[in-house]
Design a protein around this motif. Structure first.
Motif, PDB file in Angstrom:
ATOM      1  N   ASP A 192     -41.148  -1.392 -33.267  1.00  0.00           N
ATOM      2  CA  ASP A 192     -41.474  -2.238 -31.842  1.00  0.00           C
ATOM      3  C   ASP A 192     -42.044  -1.321 -30.766  1.00  0.00           C
ATOM      4  OD1 ASP A 192     -41.488  -3.914 -29.877  1.00  0.00           O
ATOM      5  OD2 ASP A 192     -39.438  -4.415 -29.570  1.00  0.00           O
ATOM      6  N   PHE A 193     -43.522  -0.858 -30.967  1.00  0.00           N
ATOM      7  CA  PHE A 193     -43.901  -0.084 -30.064  1.00  0.00           C
ATOM      8  C   PHE A 193     -44.148  -0.512 -28.500  1.00  0.00           C
ATOM      9  CE2 PHE A 193     -46.493   1.505 -33.649  1.00  0.00           C
ATOM     10  CZ  PHE A 193     -46.040   2.614 -33.986  1.00  0.00           C
ATOM     11  N   GLU A 194     -44.134  -1.873 -28.274  1.00  0.00           N
ATOM     12  CA  GLU A 194     -44.260  -2.303 -27.214  1.00  0.00           C
ATOM     13  C   GLU A 194     -42.866  -2.352 -26.383  1.00  0.00           C
ATOM     14  OE1 GLU A 194     -45.211  -6.563 -27.491  1.00  0.00           O
ATOM     15  OE2 GLU A 194     -47.163  -6.320 -28.606  1.00  0.00           O
ATOM     16  N   SER A 195     -41.921  -2.072 -26.983  1.00  0.00           N
ATOM     17  CA  SER A 195     -40.678  -1.879 -26.240  1.00  0.00           C
ATOM     18  C   SER A 195     -40.212  -0.289 -26.113  1.00  0.00           C
ATOM     19  CB  SER A 195     -39.435  -2.543 -26.935  1.00  0.00           C
ATOM     20  OG  SER A 195     -39.716  -3.960 -26.963  1.00  0.00           O
ATOM     21  N   GLY A 196     -41.336   0.480 -26.412  1.00  0.00           N
ATOM     22  CA  GLY A 196     -40.824   1.997 -26.242  1.00  0.00           C
ATOM     23  C   GLY A 196     -40.467   2.686 -27.608  1.00  0.00           C
ATOM     24  N   ASP A 197     -40.355   1.899 -28.480  1.00  0.00           N
ATOM     25  CA  ASP A 197     -39.858   2.443 -29.822  1.00  0.00           C
ATOM     26  C   ASP A 197     -40.897   3.308 -30.440  1.00  0.00           C
ATOM     27  OD1 ASP A 197     -37.493   1.257 -29.505  1.00  0.00           O
ATOM     28  OD2 ASP A 197     -37.538  -0.081 -31.134  1.00  0.00           O
ATOM     29  N   VAL A 198     -40.400   4.567 -30.936  1.00  0.00           N
ATOM     30  CA  VAL A 198     -41.553   5.477 -31.661  1.00  0.00           C
ATOM     31  C   VAL A 198     -40.910   5.498 -33.161  1.00  0.00           C
ATOM     32  CG1 VAL A 198     -41.876   6.981 -29.720  1.00  0.00           C
ATOM     33  CG2 VAL A 198     -40.250   7.543 -31.098  1.00  0.00           C
ATOM     34  N   LEU A 199     -40.090   5.154 -33.709  1.00  0.00           N
ATOM     35  CA  LEU A 199     -39.518   5.307 -34.966  1.00  0.00           C
ATOM     36  C   LEU A 199     -38.977   3.954 -35.278  1.00  0.00           C
ATOM     37  CD1 LEU A 199     -38.974   7.256 -37.405  1.00  0.00           C
ATOM     38  CD2 LEU A 199     -36.755   7.601 -36.485  1.00  0.00           C
ATOM     39  N   MET A 200     -39.053   3.569 -36.654  1.00  0.00           N
ATOM     40  CA  MET A 200     -38.448   2.279 -37.144  1.00  0.00           C
ATOM     41  C   MET A 200     -36.923   2.288 -36.985  1.00  0.00           C
ATOM     42  SD  MET A 200     -39.199   0.493 -40.515  1.00  0.00           S
ATOM     43  CE  MET A 200     -38.549   1.805 -41.551  1.00  0.00           C
ATOM     44  N   ARG A 201     -36.523   1.312 -36.505  1.00  0.00           N
ATOM     45  CA  ARG A 201     -35.062   1.162 -36.475  1.00  0.00           C
ATOM     46  C   ARG A 201     -34.462   0.885 -37.697  1.00  0.00           C
ATOM     47  NH1 ARG A 201     -32.947   0.030 -30.923  1.00  0.00           N
ATOM     48  NH2 ARG A 201     -34.596   0.118 -29.606  1.00  0.00           N
ATOM     49  N   ARG A 202     -33.240   1.516 -37.905  1.00  0.00           N
ATOM     50  CA  ARG A 202     -32.338   1.430 -39.139  1.00  0.00           C
ATOM     51  C   ARG A 202     -32.190  -0.296 -39.197  1.00  0.00           C
ATOM     52  NH1 ARG A 202     -30.919   3.483 -44.019  1.00  0.00           N
ATOM     53  NH2 ARG A 202     -28.684   2.939 -44.505  1.00  0.00           N
ATOM     54  N   SER A 203     -31.794  -0.932 -38.447  1.00  0.00           N
ATOM     55  CA  SER A 203     -31.508  -2.326 -38.515  1.00  0.00           C
ATOM     56  C   SER A 203     -32.900  -3.190 -39.074  1.00  0.00           C
ATOM     57  CB  SER A 203     -31.229  -2.993 -37.210  1.00  0.00           C
ATOM     58  OG  SER A 203     -32.158  -2.706 -35.962  1.00  0.00           O
ATOM     59  N   VAL A 204     -33.817  -2.625 -38.723  1.00  0.00           N
ATOM     60  CA  VAL A 204     -35.124  -3.225 -39.020  1.00  0.00           C
ATOM     61  C   VAL A 204     -35.485  -2.957 -40.660  1.00  0.00           C
ATOM     62  CG1 VAL A 204     -37.770  -3.386 -39.121  1.00  0.00           C
ATOM     63  CG2 VAL A 204     -36.292  -3.408 -37.022  1.00  0.00           C
ATOM     64  N   SER A 205     -35.086  -1.528 -40.846  1.00  0.00           N
ATOM     65  CA  SER A 205     -35.407  -1.155 -42.425  1.00  0.00           C
ATOM     66  C   SER A 205     -34.279  -2.029 -43.297  1.00  0.00           C
ATOM     67  CB  SER A 205     -34.983   0.436 -42.404  1.00  0.00           C
ATOM     68  OG  SER A 205     -34.948   0.612 -43.671  1.00  0.00           O
ATOM     69  N   LEU A 206     -32.989  -2.055 -42.805  1.00  0.00           N
ATOM     70  CA  LEU A 206     -31.994  -2.833 -43.696  1.00  0.00           C
ATOM     71  C   LEU A 206     -32.456  -4.240 -43.938  1.00  0.00           C
ATOM     72  CD1 LEU A 206     -28.903  -1.526 -42.191  1.00  0.00           C
ATOM     73  CD2 LEU A 206     -30.102  -0.932 -44.407  1.00  0.00           C
ATOM     74  N   LYS A 207     -33.420  -5.077 -42.722  1.00  0.00           N
ATOM     75  CA  LYS A 207     -33.578  -6.276 -42.747  1.00  0.00           C
ATOM     76  C   LYS A 207     -34.745  -6.562 -43.897  1.00  0.00           C
ATOM     77  CE  LYS A 207     -33.230 -10.406 -41.104  1.00  0.00           C
ATOM     78  NZ  LYS A 207     -32.098 -11.351 -41.019  1.00  0.00           N
ATOM     79  N   SER A 208     -35.621  -5.455 -43.986  1.00  0.00           N
ATOM     80  CA  SER A 208     -36.930  -5.603 -45.045  1.00  0.00           C
ATOM     81  C   SER A 208     -36.173  -5.298 -46.535  1.00  0.00           C
ATOM     82  CB  SER A 208     -37.854  -4.901 -44.332  1.00  0.00           C
ATOM     83  OG  SER A 208     -37.532  -3.473 -44.725  1.00  0.00           O
ATOM     84  N   GLY A 209     -36.801  -6.138 -47.330  1.00  0.00           N
ATOM     85  CA  GLY A 209     -36.789  -5.674 -48.701  1.00  0.00           C
ATOM     86  C   GLY A 209     -36.036  -6.778 -49.473  1.00  0.00           C
ATOM     87  N   SER A 210     -36.760  -7.544 -50.473  1.00  0.00           N
ATOM     88  CA  SER A 210     -35.983  -8.581 -51.261  1.00  0.00           C
ATOM     89  C   SER A 210     -35.197  -8.178 -52.417  1.00  0.00           C
ATOM     90  CB  SER A 210     -37.203  -9.459 -51.658  1.00  0.00           C
ATOM     91  OG  SER A 210     -38.023  -8.895 -52.548  1.00  0.00           O
TER      92      SER A 210
END
Length: 599
Positions: free
Chosen positions: A199-217
């Motif tokens: 989420d670059f628009e919100s100032g993040d520079v690194l992928m969040r752990r919560s996003v990583s855990l959410k992705s992947g079937s």
């Protein structure tokens, strides 16, 4: 497949079914708010009640009013429940459609945007951090009582899945080597996600752990624990390679859980003389147990006329478009052989890093003498590691290129070993690596240089590269006992007379994006189209990579004997101390090391 007719310039997505092998042409699939008047009646009743006046406040009128209102309140409650309560019969498809429509904000089903105050600068630091952690895409901030799952929309995870189901929504792109007034267009699958999972628009520079855990079937039908259900996407870019379909057979036949594997192939062939990568080696009626028959639904082949091929970068760009949210993603060449139980082995290895941003990658060992013919197990106890690179010149200008890599018994035990560089011939990572660092569409005729491009771009997104501790796949090289077999395979540059001169401009773009162009190449001189999509991340800067590993861009030289630092395990031991507590990569802000040639 291609002719003077411009309509023949489109790419065909092919599917071979067990019952009837065939080709799908031109990228297309063959294969109320009404009212019944009750609301008006209720409003009329309510108006009559309000108009009725009492001259005294006695018990009788109050009691009468209560008697009238009680049944009306019950009626309103039942009506409201029927209209707005969730439908218990709602199917999973309806829920999925609702989630898919949520292209902004949180992943939960929220019908209206939530407006709450943004972080104020005069709030305590602890409060500012709390609010920052609640920030969601597009500037929406959630209250603490709403669970924050992801920063933005992630497509619905599906398994099984195939791009064949999406052909009606393919998009048109212009061939990257086009130089005519009437450009050649190709119908291609859309990316699973059109932008990085950050989420670059919100100032993040690194992928969040919560996003990583959410992705992947996951494939819940395989295995007894979660690691055995994680799906794997294997991407192959093949150019007129007779061995491609043998590689696909090897992938499925040696996997412990082949039901969780999906293969995507970009097959660049001359269909008058070449076999398609999904063409069974023997007719399925004669040998139905072939992987190409048994697992046909898990194989997507994107077939392209060989005359349109402009190098591995474009082919692998198309291959990344075949990814559909699998938990892991692997990239291999079209002429490799896998060891028995490779899927369980490689997942165990990447789990051992404790790093969700780990990418296992290396130049593969020769298959000759590497696999036991009876057991299918590896006979090797050594493994290659990526640490040897230098500048070299050529027709496309001076650029960084990986050289021969050392192979030895690993100095780091029970884990893959950290290394600086990435290799295109074998790569295994979480699927979000393909989402965040896609191959550049605008690099025709690039062969040397693709690994530097992906490697440095991946570094800036926060990814860390490791050599596998054990090899799970081996490569057939055009030397020794296999020289004759491999030397007869054509190369993509057989049609380079059609695209001559494009490589220099492409190399300027490649080096420009990763900050490696020499000073005499003006920034305005190279193509900047979609640079944000195929450019750098914000977690680290390329200059940090250059300083750490002894690369001098201005002088176009490198410090020598880096392998002494890498292969010995010193890099691994020093840098892994700075792995973030949440496992989201090594924090290079804490790494002050700068390699110089040992004296």
């Amino acid at each position: 497949m291609i002719s003077s007719d411009s309509s023949r310039n489109e790419i065909a997505l092919s599917r071979r079914s067990v019952a009837s092998p065939g080709i799908v042409g031109n990228g297309r699939t063959k294969t109320s708010n009404g009212s019944n008047g009750s609301d008006r009646k209720k409003k009329t009743i309510r108006r009559r009640i309000l108009k009725k006046k009492t001259k005294s406040v006695g018990l009788k009128p109050i009691f009468t009013c209560v008697l009238i209102m009680m049944p009306l309140a019950g009626f309103f409650f039942v009506a409201f429940s029927l209209i707005f309560a969730p439908d218990s019969s709602m199917t999973e498809d309806k829920l999925q459609n609702s989630e898919i429509r949520m292209t902004k904000g949180v992943s939960e089903l929220i019908s209206e945007p939530i407006a709450v105050p943004q972080t104020k600068i005069d709030q305590p630091i602890e409060k500012q951090e709390e609010m920052r952690n609640l920030r969601v895409g597009d500037g929406v901030v959630l209250p603490p009582n709403l669970k924050r799952e992801t920063d933005f929309f992630i497509p619905q995870k599906k398994w099984p899945v195939s791009v064949r189901d999406e052909q009606e929504s393919f998009e048109t792109i212009i061939h990257p080597a086009n130089r005519s007034e009437e450009p050649k267009t190709l119908m291609v699958p859309k990316f699973w996600m059109e932008k990085p999972l950050i989420d670059f628009e919100s100032g993040d520079v690194l992928m969040r752990r919560s996003v990583s855990l959410k992705s992947g079937s996951l494939n819940s039908s395989t295995g007894e624990n979660k690691s055995e259900t994680r799906t794997i996407f294997v991407m192959i870019a093949s150019y007129r390679d007779w061995q491609c379909r043998h590689t696909v057979e090897s992938i499925f036949n040696t996997a412990t859980f082949p039901e969780r594997v999906r293969v995507g192939v970009v097959d660049q062939i001359d269909n008058k003389v070449d076999d398609s990568c999904d063409e069974p080696i023997a007719p399925c009626k004669d040998d139905p147990d072939q992987a190409l028959c048994k697992f046909a639904s898990q194989i997507d082949v994107y077939e392209m006329d060989a005359i349109l091929a402009v190098g591995p970068v474009f082919a692998r760009h198309l291959g990344y478009r075949l990814y559909r949210g699998e938990y892991y993603a692997m990239q291999v060449d079209a002429h490799v052989s896998f060891v028995k139980n490779w899927d369980v082995d490689i997942i165990d290895q990447i789990d051992a890093t404790g790093n969700d941003m780990a990418v296992l990658s290396t130049y593969l060992t020769d298959v000759a003498g590497s696999i036991d013919e009876e057991t299918g197990k590896s006979l090797r106890h050594t493994r290659p590691i990526m640490c040897n690179t230098d500048y070299e010149g050529g027709g496309q200008g001076k650029h960084l290129r990986h050289l021969s890599q050392p192979e030895a018994i690993p100095h780091i035990k029970n884990s893959p070993q950290l290394q600086p560089y990435w290799a295109a011939g074998f790569s295994f990572a979480r699927g979000h690596f393909l989402v965040n660092v896609p191959y550049d569409l605008y690099l025709p005729n690039i062969f040397q240089g693709e690994e530097t491009s992906i490697g440095i771009r991946g570094f800036t997104y926060g990814y860390d590269f490791y050599a596998p501790e054990k090899s799970v796949v081996f490569h057939m090289y055009a030397n020794g006992v296999n020289a004759q077999k491999r030397n007869k395979v054509p190369k993509f540059w057989e049609h380079q007379n059609l695209y001559r001169g494009l490589g220099v401009a492409a190399m300027n773009r490649l080096n420009g994006i990763i900050h490696m162009n020499p000073s005499n190449v003006e920034v305005s001189s190279w193509n900047h189209e979609e640079e944000s999509r195929y450019g750098l991340g914000k977690a680290r800067k390329p200059e940090k990579f250059f300083d750490t590993f002894g690369i001098h861009v201005k002088q176009q030289t490198t410090e020598q004997r880096l392998c002494q630092f890498v292969d010995s395990g010193r890099m691994h031991r020093q840098f892994t101390q700075h792995l973030r507590p949440d496992g989201m990569g090594i924090n290079y802000d804490e790494v002050n090391y700068k390699f110089v040639t040992p004296k």
